[in-house]
Motif scaffolding. Structure first.
Motif: not given
Length: 222
Positions: A194-198
């Motif tokens: 989720a962090v990498v995607f955002r």
């Protein structure tokens, strides 16, 4: 980042189009039409995915008072309509743009080529985001089917957009992590993805967008 992303996008597009002589009503309407088209595309994706697959969002809604929510929505709609119809100043400001907007919307709907182009472009944008998440999960070593990635990104966008926080900062990450966990990932892997995607799809583009906006202002496009 200062306002909800949808409002910021509509405002900037409106200012840009007005610089080139597009009437304000049409400039505003294009943003609304695009937003409505995006909503229908996302809702259609979720409905089809939940009907044609075994995927379940598994959300507990037993404690939600749907009657109260429906009553609040109805009261707000009725109150707004009454205020517009009874207050002359509001009526003069609201009704003419609404009539123009409705005419523009009918023009798009009646033209299959333009309607399909509008819906197709919104669908393509959602698929690109799903592919980005799919690649990120592949890199982390916890792959999921592309359809699952599409449903997760669309559901995250819909739910995070309901919270009045600029850009969905923090909320989108939490919602995306929850959906990835429901899809079968561990908590650590889901949070990392989720962090990498955002970062890849929101924070880096926002940083680049700052310089792009300054260029537009310098060249008097905004």
């Amino acid at each position: 980042l200062a306002v909800p992303s949808a409002a910021g996008r509509v405002t900037m597009n409106t200012l840009f189009l007005r610089k080139f002589g597009v009437p304000t009503t049409i400039a505003l309407t294009q943003g609304a039409i695009d937003g409505v088209a995006g909503f229908f595309v996302e809702a259609g994706i979720l409905v089809l995915a939940l009907i044609d697959s075994d995927l379940s969002l598994d959300l507990n809604t037993d404690e939600i008072n749907w009657q109260a929510i429906l009553l609040i929505v109805v009261v707000l709609i009725v109150g707004t309509v009454i205020a517009v119809l009874r207050v002359q100043r509001l009526r003069d400001k609201v009704l003419p743009p609404l009539k123009d907007a409705w005419g523009n919307l009918r023009g798009v709907v009646k033209d299959p080529k333009r309607a399909l182009g509008l819906l197709g472009s919104n669908l393509a944008a959602r698929v690109v985001l799903a592919i980005a998440l799919w690649f990120i999960l592949q890199a982390i070593g916890t792959p999921l089917p592309l359809v699952t990635c599409l449903v997760v990104t669309v559901a995250t966008n819909l739910l995070a957009g309901l919270v009045p926080i600029p850009g969905g900062i923090g909320v989108a990450e939490a919602v995306l992590t929850s959906f990835l966990t429901l899809a079968g990932l561990g908590a650590d892997e889901a949070f990392a993805a989720a962090v990498v995607f955002r970062i890849a799809t929101f924070y880096i583009p926002a940083a680049a967008g700052f310089f792009a906006m300054k260029w537009l202002e310098t060249n008097e496009y905004l």
